[in-house]
Design an enzyme around this catalytic site. Structure first.
Site, PDB file in Angstrom:
ATOM      1  CG  ASP A 225       4.319  -0.795 -12.400  1.00 32.87           C
ATOM      2  OD1 ASP A 225       3.254  -0.869 -11.951  1.00 32.87           O
ATOM      3  OD2 ASP A 225       5.143  -1.305 -12.423  1.00 32.87           O
ATOM      4  CG  ASN A 233       4.746  -7.936  -2.419  1.00 33.25           C
ATOM      5  OD1 ASN A 233       4.991  -7.262  -1.435  1.00 33.25           O
ATOM      6  ND2 ASN A 233       4.025  -7.627  -3.462  1.00 33.25           N
ATOM      7  CG  ASP A 242       0.671  -4.150   2.059  1.00 30.74           C
ATOM      8  OD1 ASP A 242       0.717  -4.272   1.146  1.00 30.74           O
ATOM      9  OD2 ASP A 242       0.106  -4.845   3.190  1.00 30.74           O
ATOM     10  CD  GLU A 268       2.520  -3.706  -9.052  1.00 28.24           C
ATOM     11  OE1 GLU A 268       3.280  -4.321  -9.645  1.00 28.24           O
ATOM     12  OE2 GLU A 268       1.574  -4.185  -8.338  1.00 28.24           O
TER      13      GLU A 268
END
Length: 347
Positions: A225, A233, A242, A268
């Site tokens: 993770d 973000n 992304d 993720e």
């Protein structure tokens, strides 16, 4: 539901053999119906028992091959048996008719069956040999003036049609195979990161565990993770987020071994499946991943870290796939609660 499913309950639409088996049964049923009807017509209507003999021979061969595949026979052998049977019957018909009654025209049905059942390579040379032989045979008939209504024009027309068919069906088979390969790749690939998707990971893990049970080998998984991904973000935007995931997957592909599989588990999170790998080896792989990810600049000098949970399937009669994934998930959260940027396995 296809009727042949009762003979092959283990072959579903996801199985690579599905299309081949469906095509074999379809061709065999067509052969059975065709030879039975045409054979009967040749006996009763056209009074041609010698041709009817080969029609009924084709019927018997089709029924024998049908019985063979329905009892678990090798599909590749069955495909060759079908092509050899069709070629034999057609060539016998050509020789009996001595090129008359448009008998050579029937040979042109062979290429589609050959390409569909045998594939591009074998379908090409089988079709080329049969059609080349028929061209030579027609040339001999013309030279010997066996058939008065045949000339060089007929020979050239046959060669043109035969050549066009070989190239046409080869092109079609190439296009179909490319489309199938692309569709198959799309079906198992995560569209953003281009690693495997969740469905393919599930199927791969089931297959790897089955193999581990047969050979009594350990299987390890690493559940990974991205640390503080929401902050990335929020600060840089989802477009950069992304790019972070895409670059991360590049690092993962470069770090894992050829026998390992990596895919997007969700969001993720990424899962790495490691066949024939014990807990210590999995931890070592996880540490290499952490080092490589930490050292790699992702986007605009953005550096990230990852946390990894490892678990190992030992085939001791107690483990299950669900328990394996649950252990990896629990170890992942242990790694996060312990400060992130580390790999932890089952104590």
């Amino acid at each position: 539901m296809k009727f042949w499913r009762k003979y092959h309950p283990d072959i579903d639409a996801a199985d690579p053999r599905f299309k081949q088996v469906s095509l074999i049964y379809s061709v065999l049923l067509i052969m059975t119906a065709y030879f039975a009807i045409i054979g009967t017509l040749n006996v009763t209507l056209f009074h041609a028992p010698e041709i009817a003999f080969f029609d009924y021979l084709g019927l018997i061969l089709a029924l024998l091959i049908l019985r063979y595949v329905s009892q678990g026979g090798n599909f590749r052998i069955a495909s060759w048996a079908v092509i050899i049977s069709i070629a034999t019957i057609l060539l016998a018909f050509v020789h009996l008719a001595e090129g008359r009654n448009y008998s050579l025209m029937w040979v042109t049905i062979l290429p589609p069956f050959a390409f569909f059942l045998l594939g591009r390579r074998d379908g090409s040379w089988v079709s080329a040999i049969i059609l080349g032989y028929c061209s030579w045979y027609l040339y001999q008939l013309i030279n010997q003036q066996v058939t008065a209504n045949l000339g060089l024009g007929a020979l050239f027309n046959f060669i043109e049609v035969a050549t066009a068919q070989v190239f046409l069906f080869r092109f079609y088979e190439n296009s179909r195979q490319e489309a199938y390969d692309q569709l198959q790749k799309t079906a198992i690939t995560d569209p953003l990161t281009k690693v495997f998707n969740r469905l393919h990971l599930d199927n791969t893990l089931n297959a790897v565990i089955a193999q581990a049970n047969r050979f009594n080998q350990p299987v390890s998984v690493l559940l990974l993770d991205v640390d503080h991904f929401k902050a990335v973000n929020d600060k840089y935007g989802h477009f950069v987020g992304d790019k972070v995931l895409i670059k991360l997957c590049d690092v993962l592909r470069e770090t894992i071994r050829e026998t390992d599989s990596v895919g997007r588990w969700g969001g993720e999170e990424f899962l790495i499946i490691c066949p024939n790998t014990n807990q210590q080896q999995a931890i070592q792989l996880g540490q290499r991943i952490i080092e490589n990810v930490r050292a790699e600049a992702i986007e605009n000098d953005i550096h990230i870290t990852v946390s990894i949970g490892s678990a190992t399937y030992m085939n001791d009669g107690e483990d299950t796939i669900d328990q394996l994934l649950l252990s990896a998930d629990q170890n992942l959260y242990r790694a996060k609660h312990a400060g992130r940027n580390q790999v932890l396995g089952t104590p």
